[in-house]
Motif scaffolding. Structure first.
Motif, PDB file in Angstrom:
ATOM      1  N   VAL A  52       0.858  -1.184   0.000  1.00 54.95           N
ATOM      2  CA  VAL A  52       0.000   0.000   0.000  1.00 54.95           C
ATOM      3  C   VAL A  52       0.895   1.235   0.000  1.00 54.95           C
ATOM      4  CG1 VAL A  52      -1.942  -1.108   1.175  1.00 54.95           C
ATOM      5  CG2 VAL A  52      -0.133  -0.043   2.533  1.00 54.95           C
ATOM      6  N   THR A  53       0.352   2.334  -0.471  1.00 51.68           N
ATOM      7  CA  THR A  53       1.128   3.584  -0.515  1.00 51.68           C
ATOM      8  C   THR A  53       0.668   4.501   0.610  1.00 51.68           C
ATOM      9  OG1 THR A  53      -0.434   4.425  -2.159  1.00 51.68           O
ATOM     10  CG2 THR A  53       1.602   3.463  -2.979  1.00 51.68           C
ATOM     11  N   GLY A  54       1.229   4.289   1.783  1.00 49.89           N
ATOM     12  CA  GLY A  54       0.859   5.103   2.933  1.00 49.89           C
ATOM     13  C   GLY A  54       0.086   4.303   3.962  1.00 49.89           C
ATOM     14  N   GLN A  55      -0.024   4.863   5.152  1.00 50.25           N
ATOM     15  CA  GLN A  55      -0.691   4.193   6.261  1.00 50.25           C
ATOM     16  C   GLN A  55      -2.039   4.819   6.612  1.00 50.25           C
ATOM     17  OE1 GLN A  55       2.090   2.909   9.528  1.00 50.25           O
ATOM     18  NE2 GLN A  55       3.552   4.235   8.474  1.00 50.25           N
ATOM     19  N   GLY A  56      -2.582   5.606   5.706  1.00 44.52           N
ATOM     20  CA  GLY A  56      -3.878   6.230   5.949  1.00 44.52           C
ATOM     21  C   GLY A  56      -5.015   5.234   5.908  1.00 44.52           C
ATOM     22  N   GLU A  57      -6.157   5.640   6.450  1.00 44.20           N
ATOM     23  CA  GLU A  57      -7.329   4.773   6.544  1.00 44.20           C
ATOM     24  C   GLU A  57      -7.792   4.276   5.182  1.00 44.20           C
ATOM     25  OE1 GLU A  57     -10.595   2.867   8.604  1.00 44.20           O
ATOM     26  OE2 GLU A  57      -8.677   3.686   9.245  1.00 44.20           O
ATOM     27  N   ALA A  58      -7.846   5.171   4.191  1.00 42.34           N
ATOM     28  CA  ALA A  58      -8.325   4.778   2.865  1.00 42.34           C
ATOM     29  C   ALA A  58      -7.433   3.707   2.250  1.00 42.34           C
ATOM     30  CB  ALA A  58      -8.400   6.003   1.950  1.00 42.34           C
ATOM     31  N   GLN A 106       8.922  -0.068   3.094  1.00 41.41           N
ATOM     32  CA  GLN A 106       9.839  -0.589   2.079  1.00 41.41           C
ATOM     33  C   GLN A 106      11.059   0.309   1.891  1.00 41.41           C
ATOM     34  OE1 GLN A 106       7.810  -1.420  -1.607  1.00 41.41           O
ATOM     35  NE2 GLN A 106       6.487  -2.976  -0.708  1.00 41.41           N
ATOM     36  N   PHE A 107      10.930   1.596   2.257  1.00 44.92           N
ATOM     37  CA  PHE A 107      12.037   2.539   2.124  1.00 44.92           C
ATOM     38  C   PHE A 107      12.653   2.859   3.485  1.00 44.92           C
ATOM     39  CE2 PHE A 107      10.268   4.635  -2.004  1.00 44.92           C
ATOM     40  CZ  PHE A 107      10.606   3.487  -2.697  1.00 44.92           C
ATOM     41  N   PHE A 108      12.580   1.888   4.400  1.00 45.79           N
ATOM     42  CA  PHE A 108      13.107   2.126   5.736  1.00 45.79           C
ATOM     43  C   PHE A 108      14.579   2.556   5.661  1.00 45.79           C
ATOM     44  CE2 PHE A 108      15.342   0.623   9.552  1.00 45.79           C
ATOM     45  CZ  PHE A 108      14.621   1.314  10.520  1.00 45.79           C
ATOM     46  N   ILE A 112      12.535  10.906   3.877  1.00 45.98           N
ATOM     47  CA  ILE A 112      11.313  11.367   3.211  1.00 45.98           C
ATOM     48  C   ILE A 112      11.624  12.708   2.564  1.00 45.98           C
ATOM     49  CG2 ILE A 112       8.929  12.111   3.570  1.00 45.98           C
ATOM     50  CD1 ILE A 112       8.828  10.204   5.953  1.00 45.98           C
ATOM     51  N   ARG A 113      11.432  12.776   1.246  1.00 46.39           N
ATOM     52  CA  ARG A 113      11.896  13.955   0.511  1.00 46.39           C
ATOM     53  C   ARG A 113      10.891  15.098   0.485  1.00 46.39           C
ATOM     54  NH1 ARG A 113      13.592  10.689  -4.783  1.00 46.39           N
ATOM     55  NH2 ARG A 113      11.679   9.661  -4.134  1.00 46.39           N
ATOM     56  N   ASP A 114       9.615  14.781   0.359  1.00 42.82           N
ATOM     57  CA  ASP A 114       8.613  15.847   0.287  1.00 42.82           C
ATOM     58  C   ASP A 114       7.250  15.283   0.675  1.00 42.82           C
ATOM     59  OD1 ASP A 114       7.689  14.432  -1.975  1.00 42.82           O
ATOM     60  OD2 ASP A 114       8.978  15.619  -3.288  1.00 42.82           O
ATOM     61  N   GLU A 115       6.269  16.152   0.686  1.00 40.68           N
ATOM     62  CA  GLU A 115       4.928  15.753   1.122  1.00 40.68           C
ATOM     63  C   GLU A 115       4.331  14.721   0.168  1.00 40.68           C
ATOM     64  OE1 GLU A 115       0.694  15.602   1.414  1.00 40.68           O
ATOM     65  OE2 GLU A 115       1.763  16.534  -0.261  1.00 40.68           O
ATOM     66  N   GLN A 116       4.556  14.909  -1.147  1.00 41.56           N
ATOM     67  CA  GLN A 116       4.050  13.946  -2.118  1.00 41.56           C
ATOM     68  C   GLN A 116       4.700  12.581  -1.899  1.00 41.56           C
ATOM     69  OE1 GLN A 116       1.655  14.371  -4.358  1.00 41.56           O
ATOM     70  NE2 GLN A 116       1.813  12.241  -5.031  1.00 41.56           N
ATOM     71  N   GLY A 117       6.005  12.611  -1.632  1.00 47.58           N
ATOM     72  CA  GLY A 117       6.711  11.372  -1.374  1.00 47.58           C
ATOM     73  C   GLY A 117       6.214  10.673  -0.131  1.00 47.58           C
ATOM     74  N   PRO A 122       5.821   3.505  -0.217  1.00 47.91           N
ATOM     75  CA  PRO A 122       5.243   2.152  -0.198  1.00 47.91           C
ATOM     76  C   PRO A 122       5.503   1.421   1.118  1.00 47.91           C
ATOM     77  CG  PRO A 122       7.280   2.155  -1.456  1.00 47.91           C
ATOM     78  CD  PRO A 122       7.024   3.588  -1.054  1.00 47.91           C
ATOM     79  N   PHE A 123       4.485   0.716   1.573  1.00 42.94           N
ATOM     80  CA  PHE A 123       4.580  -0.100   2.790  1.00 42.94           C
ATOM     81  C   PHE A 123       4.076  -1.503   2.485  1.00 42.94           C
ATOM     82  CE2 PHE A 123       4.376   4.191   4.386  1.00 42.94           C
ATOM     83  CZ  PHE A 123       5.149   4.189   5.551  1.00 42.94           C
ATOM     84  N   ASP A 124       4.701  -2.494   3.116  1.00 45.14           N
ATOM     85  CA  ASP A 124       4.145  -3.843   3.130  1.00 45.14           C
ATOM     86  C   ASP A 124       3.124  -3.895   4.260  1.00 45.14           C
ATOM     87  OD1 ASP A 124       5.734  -4.865   1.068  1.00 45.14           O
ATOM     88  OD2 ASP A 124       7.356  -5.372   2.441  1.00 45.14           O
ATOM     89  N   LEU A 125       1.897  -4.193   3.914  1.00 44.40           N
ATOM     90  CA  LEU A 125       0.830  -4.334   4.905  1.00 44.40           C
ATOM     91  C   LEU A 125       0.555  -5.824   5.097  1.00 44.40           C
ATOM     92  CD1 LEU A 125      -1.509  -3.309   6.709  1.00 44.40           C
ATOM     93  CD2 LEU A 125      -2.905  -3.148   4.618  1.00 44.40           C
ATOM     94  N   THR A 126       0.904  -6.339   6.268  1.00 46.91           N
ATOM     95  CA  THR A 126       0.637  -7.739   6.591  1.00 46.91           C
ATOM     96  C   THR A 126      -0.670  -7.815   7.367  1.00 46.91           C
ATOM     97  OG1 THR A 126       2.991  -8.307   6.650  1.00 46.91           O
ATOM     98  CG2 THR A 126       1.473  -9.785   7.803  1.00 46.91           C
ATOM     99  N   VAL A 127      -1.580  -8.661   6.883  1.00 43.85           N
ATOM    100  CA  VAL A 127      -2.915  -8.752   7.477  1.00 43.85           C
ATOM    101  C   VAL A 127      -3.181 -10.192   7.897  1.00 43.85           C
ATOM    102  CG1 VAL A 127      -5.365  -8.251   7.174  1.00 43.85           C
ATOM    103  CG2 VAL A 127      -3.655  -6.950   5.874  1.00 43.85           C
ATOM    104  N   GLU A 128      -3.637 -10.351   9.136  1.00 40.94           N
ATOM    105  CA  GLU A 128      -4.023 -11.664   9.653  1.00 40.94           C
ATOM    106  C   GLU A 128      -5.523 -11.659   9.896  1.00 40.94           C
ATOM    107  OE1 GLU A 128      -3.195 -14.528  13.533  1.00 40.94           O
ATOM    108  OE2 GLU A 128      -1.836 -12.853  13.080  1.00 40.94           O
ATOM    109  N   PHE A 129      -6.210 -12.647   9.331  1.00 42.21           N
ATOM    110  CA  PHE A 129      -7.667 -12.697   9.424  1.00 42.21           C
ATOM    111  C   PHE A 129      -8.130 -13.735  10.445  1.00 42.21           C
ATOM    112  CE2 PHE A 129      -6.947 -10.808   5.284  1.00 42.21           C
ATOM    113  CZ  PHE A 129      -7.965  -9.870   5.163  1.00 42.21           C
ATOM    114  N   GLU A 130      -9.360 -13.537  10.923  1.00 46.35           N
ATOM    115  CA  GLU A 130      -9.989 -14.495  11.825  1.00 46.35           C
ATOM    116  C   GLU A 130     -10.304 -15.777  11.044  1.00 46.35           C
ATOM    117  OE1 GLU A 130     -10.563 -14.254  14.969  1.00 46.35           O
ATOM    118  OE2 GLU A 130     -10.470 -12.109  15.473  1.00 46.35           O
ATOM    119  N   GLU A 131      -9.775 -16.905  11.511  1.00 47.64           N
ATOM    120  CA  GLU A 131      -9.909 -18.157  10.769  1.00 47.64           C
ATOM    121  C   GLU A 131     -11.375 -18.560  10.585  1.00 47.64           C
ATOM    122  OE1 GLU A 131      -7.467 -21.177  12.500  1.00 47.64           O
ATOM    123  OE2 GLU A 131      -5.716 -19.865  12.638  1.00 47.64           O
TER     124      GLU A 131
END
Length: 301
Positions: A52-58, A106-108, A112-117, A122-131
């Protein structure tokens, strides 16, 4: 002498009892380890990772929706769920099925260069679901989780793009990108794969020509030497008109040869559909169908 005999006999019986106790402890520990391993493997079927691109709710909700489809396919082995329109209602409330999630930048370490950046980082979002909730959704589609043994796939893939022609190997530098993509596809579909080594191919005289009309009995020893239980063969040819790869997949399973095709997609997507198609057959969910980019097969997730 009688006392010595009784003492010796008691020592023997005590020794045998100790041996039985040790064996019992060992077996208990082994069963506990096996149960724990199986539970961990089963739990992994309900966990997946998307970008995902960012950690926002959307962005998180979009990631949850994509993850839900991936987990349903991974847990059941049913590749045919990919793009299924009936999933829309479940995707819209995907967060209700989530047990936990986490991010990895991913860019740990990179500034961070600017607001757009910042927004597009990009982030790896790992999701665990209820079986139980995932199993309920599968049940609504007439499916069930594939919890039995999943055979390791020995994957032989030929790539052809113009004058370039090579087989994806475990150690060749020419196919680094394809090797990484195959491993990522296997992880996403909950499968273990092995790739042939360059030396093994040379020793067995296996080239791209042999993979076009594959002899599965000839490939089986090479596969077995790597730990592969079932052979999956793919041939990818670049098509300038479709701006994508035309792919033929083949697999022998229980005395029957299965074939399916994919056209007009990236090699990442064709690998997901190749390994996913094999999983669908092995899990008893039927044959994969031929797909093209016009049928939505170029969807990346």
């Amino acid at each position: 002498m009688a006392d010595l005999h009784r003492t010796t006999r008691r020592s023997i019986l005590t020794g045998r009892g100790a041996d039985r106790a040790i064996i019992s402890i060992f077996l208990t520990a082994l069963l506990t380890w096996c149960a724990g391993t199986m539970a961990a493997a089963a739990a992994d079927l309900y966990r997946t990772k998307v970008t995902v691109t960012g950690q926002g709710e959307a962005n998180r909700m979009t990631g949850f929706a994509a993850s839900l489809e991936d987990v349903l396919i991974k847990a059941s082995g049913a590749q045919k769920l990919s793009g299924d329109r009936r999933l829309a209602a479940y995707k819209s409330k995907a967060k209700d099925f989530v047990r936990a999630f986490s991010y990895r930048d991913q860019f740990f370490g990179k500034p961070i260069r600017d607001e757009q950046g910042t927004r597009d980082r990009p982030f790896d979002l790992t999701v665990e679901f209820e079986e139980d909730k995932i199993d309920d959704i599968l049940g609504a589609f007439g499916l069930k989780p594939w919890l039995s043994h999943r055979p390791s796939l020995a994957v032989f893939v030929e790539m052809e793009q113009g004058a370039k022609n090579y087989i994806v190997t475990a150690d060749g530098t020419q196919s680094d990108l394809q090797r990484d993509a195959l491993l990522a596809a296997a992880d996403k579909r909950g499968m273990d794969i092995v790739l042939p080594g360059t030396a093994a191919l040379a020793k067995s005289n296996i080239t791209g020509a042999e993979l076009r009309t594959p002899s599965f009995p000839a490939l089986a020893p090479v596969a077995a030497a790597q730990g592969g239980e079932v052979v999956l063969v793919g041939r990818l040819v670049w098509d300038d008109r479709d701006l994508g790869w035309a792919t033929q997949w083949q697999m022998d399973w229980r005395g029957q040869t299965h074939r399916w095709q994919i056209r007009g997609v990236t090699f990442d997507e064709t690998f997901r559909r190749g390994i996913g198609g094999a999983a669908q057959i092995l899990s008893g969910n039927g044959d994969p169908v031929t797909r093209s980019s016009s049928a939505g097969a170029n969807k990346l997730h």
